[in-house]
Design a protein around this motif. Structure first.
Motif, PDB file in Angstrom:
ATOM      1  N   PHE A 154       0.912  -1.329   0.087  1.00  0.00           N
ATOM      2  CA  PHE A 154       0.155   0.084  -0.063  1.00  0.00           C
ATOM      3  C   PHE A 154       0.967   1.388  -0.103  1.00  0.00           C
ATOM      4  O   PHE A 154       2.044   1.408   0.741  1.00  0.00           O
ATOM      5  N   LYS A 155       0.585   2.255  -0.690  1.00  0.00           N
ATOM      6  CA  LYS A 155       1.159   3.643  -0.774  1.00  0.00           C
ATOM      7  C   LYS A 155       0.750   4.241   0.498  1.00  0.00           C
ATOM      8  O   LYS A 155      -0.558   4.273   0.769  1.00  0.00           O
ATOM      9  N   VAL A 156       1.708   4.997   1.106  1.00  0.00           N
ATOM     10  CA  VAL A 156       1.541   5.833   2.244  1.00  0.00           C
ATOM     11  C   VAL A 156       1.533   7.173   1.922  1.00  0.00           C
ATOM     12  O   VAL A 156       2.625   7.594   1.490  1.00  0.00           O
ATOM     13  N   PRO A 157       0.429   8.004   2.201  1.00  0.00           N
ATOM     14  CA  PRO A 157       0.514   9.466   1.934  1.00  0.00           C
ATOM     15  C   PRO A 157       1.974  10.077   2.651  1.00  0.00           C
ATOM     16  O   PRO A 157       2.141   9.725   3.846  1.00  0.00           O
ATOM     17  N   LYS A 158       2.699  10.898   1.997  1.00  0.00           N
ATOM     18  CA  LYS A 158       3.784  11.523   2.551  1.00  0.00           C
ATOM     19  C   LYS A 158       3.367  12.447   3.846  1.00  0.00           C
ATOM     20  O   LYS A 158       4.269  12.987   4.296  1.00  0.00           O
ATOM     21  N   SER A 159       2.076  12.909   3.916  1.00  0.00           N
ATOM     22  CA  SER A 159       1.703  13.814   4.947  1.00  0.00           C
ATOM     23  C   SER A 159       1.839  13.141   6.144  1.00  0.00           C
ATOM     24  O   SER A 159       1.656  13.722   7.406  1.00  0.00           O
ATOM     25  N   ILE A 160       1.674  11.766   6.327  1.00  0.00           N
ATOM     26  CA  ILE A 160       1.785  10.957   7.423  1.00  0.00           C
ATOM     27  C   ILE A 160       3.341  10.865   7.919  1.00  0.00           C
ATOM     28  O   ILE A 160       4.260  10.497   7.106  1.00  0.00           O
ATOM     29  N   PRO A 161       3.919  11.492   9.214  1.00  0.00           N
ATOM     30  CA  PRO A 161       5.394  11.219   9.491  1.00  0.00           C
ATOM     31  C   PRO A 161       5.819   9.788   9.470  1.00  0.00           C
ATOM     32  O   PRO A 161       4.817   8.724   9.714  1.00  0.00           O
ATOM     33  N   LEU A 162       7.116   9.549   9.042  1.00  0.00           N
ATOM     34  CA  LEU A 162       7.477   8.094   8.932  1.00  0.00           C
ATOM     35  C   LEU A 162       7.263   7.343  10.371  1.00  0.00           C
ATOM     36  O   LEU A 162       6.936   6.107  10.372  1.00  0.00           O
ATOM     37  N   HIS A 163       7.665   8.061  11.318  1.00  0.00           N
ATOM     38  CA  HIS A 163       7.539   7.151  12.518  1.00  0.00           C
ATOM     39  C   HIS A 163       6.050   6.873  13.039  1.00  0.00           C
ATOM     40  O   HIS A 163       5.831   6.087  13.973  1.00  0.00           O
ATOM     41  N   ASN A 314      -7.387  -6.713   5.476  1.00  0.00           N
ATOM     42  CA  ASN A 314      -8.254  -5.699   4.712  1.00  0.00           C
ATOM     43  C   ASN A 314      -8.645  -4.535   5.626  1.00  0.00           C
ATOM     44  O   ASN A 314      -9.426  -3.592   5.319  1.00  0.00           O
ATOM     45  N   CYS A 315      -7.560  -4.314   6.398  1.00  0.00           N
ATOM     46  CA  CYS A 315      -7.439  -3.111   7.376  1.00  0.00           C
ATOM     47  C   CYS A 315      -6.612  -2.108   7.119  1.00  0.00           C
ATOM     48  O   CYS A 315      -6.537  -0.858   7.620  1.00  0.00           O
ATOM     49  N   TYR A 316      -5.711  -2.367   6.430  1.00  0.00           N
ATOM     50  CA  TYR A 316      -4.494  -1.521   5.951  1.00  0.00           C
ATOM     51  C   TYR A 316      -5.065  -0.102   5.481  1.00  0.00           C
ATOM     52  O   TYR A 316      -4.564   1.026   6.011  1.00  0.00           O
ATOM     53  N   PRO A 317      -5.881   0.033   4.615  1.00  0.00           N
ATOM     54  CA  PRO A 317      -6.426   1.177   4.083  1.00  0.00           C
ATOM     55  C   PRO A 317      -7.119   2.228   5.313  1.00  0.00           C
ATOM     56  O   PRO A 317      -7.116   3.231   5.161  1.00  0.00           O
ATOM     57  N   VAL A 318      -7.899   1.417   6.058  1.00  0.00           N
ATOM     58  CA  VAL A 318      -8.559   1.935   7.118  1.00  0.00           C
ATOM     59  C   VAL A 318      -7.563   2.557   8.190  1.00  0.00           C
ATOM     60  O   VAL A 318      -7.708   3.881   8.693  1.00  0.00           O
ATOM     61  N   ALA A 319      -6.493   2.044   8.448  1.00  0.00           N
ATOM     62  CA  ALA A 319      -5.586   2.396   9.248  1.00  0.00           C
ATOM     63  C   ALA A 319      -4.778   3.593   8.773  1.00  0.00           C
ATOM     64  O   ALA A 319      -4.572   4.583   9.691  1.00  0.00           O
ATOM     65  N   ILE A 320      -4.587   3.546   7.543  1.00  0.00           N
ATOM     66  CA  ILE A 320      -3.878   4.638   6.787  1.00  0.00           C
ATOM     67  C   ILE A 320      -4.587   6.084   6.906  1.00  0.00           C
ATOM     68  O   ILE A 320      -4.254   7.128   7.360  1.00  0.00           O
TER      69      ILE A 320
END
Length: 363
Positions: A154-163, A314-320
């Motif tokens: 899954f791609k992670v938005p760069k607006s979310i800090p890496l840590h 199936n929960c990774y998009p929700v977590a992001i």
């Protein structure tokens, strides 16, 4: 194949050989084949299950009754975020990822061939390759890691800090546990344990809009953090009789849903005593040792619904999305960051459990 130009031949990595025998070594940087992705690890969390593995729990290293789950030597780490640095043939089209993107991979890489995979229950895959425990899925306590073919990325938005993005995996697990609770609008929900996973459960349970969410823990500081994460009431089990208090709050009936997220056997018995008849008990924790309870309570006395909870399907998009929306006080949850070279200090800090919430390694 697309890649950055400056990928080294070797990298630093933590390698697990046996309980208490984890070593910082130089190992080859993996090469992505067709459908595979190489990422430069940016942040990697240390999970309670990592500590149980480090300290030699039978679940991970085996005993006379079970086969070892940990295929040593192996690089640990199943909570992570990385920067895409090399794409194997076809991976760009398959995952819609570009060089430089931030990305996560679901913690299990299913085989796709067993009964569970073919029935759509991929998270229960019979082969069960989990990052950080198995040879095909080397983990994130390293400078680079490979997302194998068949991984869910899954791609992670760069607006979310890496840590903060390293918290996607545990948050996905928390969401799945809450889903297993089948929470209704008028329910009283009790979540035992205000560690990182419990905190994610409070935020996820809040999204279900139950009547009240009660947090149980032994530390006032963690209970306060639970209130900021979505809990309505906090009970310190060392200062109050939690069973009595929950019964008082529910007209003597007990809670409708109880989620066990402490990893302590006493919390299982506690839950059986405070849950109402025909309530739903969700067992989430990875227990170090076997737990014995009075099964008569489960059957003849209360006719409970007992649900397990495994991984975060199936929960990774929700977590992001939850992290994007700022639904958790992440600056208070990620309390410590260490360089890879200080892995032993980080492990010891998590094992102590008194002054940290979520600890990350920053390769």
């Amino acid at each position: 194949m697309n890649s950055h130009k400056t990928i080294p031949e070797v990298m630093k990595a933590i390698v697990a050989y046996a309980p208490h025998d984890y070593r910082l070594e130089e190992v080859p940087v993996p090469k992505p084949g067709p459908g595979e992705i190489l990422v430069k690890v940016k942040s990697a969390g240390i999970c309670a299950s990592d500590i149980k593995c480090y300290t030699g729990a039978p679940l991970f290293w085996g005993d006379e009754n079970r086969t070892a789950y940990c295929e040593a030597p192996v690089i640990p780490g199943h909570e992570f975020v990385g920067e895409v640095v090399e794409l194997g043939e076809g991976a760009k089209e398959l995952y819609h990822l570009e060089i430089g993107d931030h990305a996560v991979s679901e913690q299990i890489v299913p085989c796709g061939e067993c009964r569970y995979c073919k029935n759509g229950h991929y998270w229960m895959c019979n082969v069960h390759d989990i990052y950080g425990f198995h040879q095909r899925t080397q983990g994130a306590w390293a400078e680079y890691m490979l997302f194998p073919k068949g991984a869910f990325n899954f791609k992670v938005p760069k607006s979310i800090p890496l840590h903060h993005a390293a918290f996607i995996e545990p948050l996905a697990c928390s969401i799945h546990a809450v889903e297993r609770g089948d929470i209704k609008y008028q329910d009283t929900v009790v979540i035992a344990g205000c560690g990182p996973l419990g905190l994610g459960m409070f935020a996820a349970a809040k999204m279900k809009s139950p009547a009240r969410i009660i947090a149980l823990d032994m530390q006032d500081e963690r209970l306060e953090l639970a209130l900021r994460s979505g809990a309505d009431i906090g009970i310190n089990v060392t200062k109050e009789n939690a069973v009595k208090k929950v019964l008082e709050l529910t007209d003597g009936y007990g809670c409708d849903v109880y989620i066990e997220a402490t990893g302590h056997p006493s919390a299982v018995e506690q839950g059986l005593n405070m849950i109402r008849k025909m309530g739903t008990f969700v067992e989430f924790s990875v227990m170090r040792e076997k737990v014995t309870v009075d099964w008569t309570i489960i059957g003849d006395t209360k006719e409970l619904n007992i649900h397990g909870s495994h991984l975060g399907p199936n929960c990774y998009p929700v977590a992001i999305r939850m992290l994007e929306q700022g639904l958790l006080p992440m600056e208070e949850i990620v309390t410590h960051k260490f360089p890879l070279t200080d892995y032993q200090k980080a492990i010891d800090l998590v094992a102590d459990g008194l002054t940290s919430v979520k600890v990350t390694l920053e390769p």
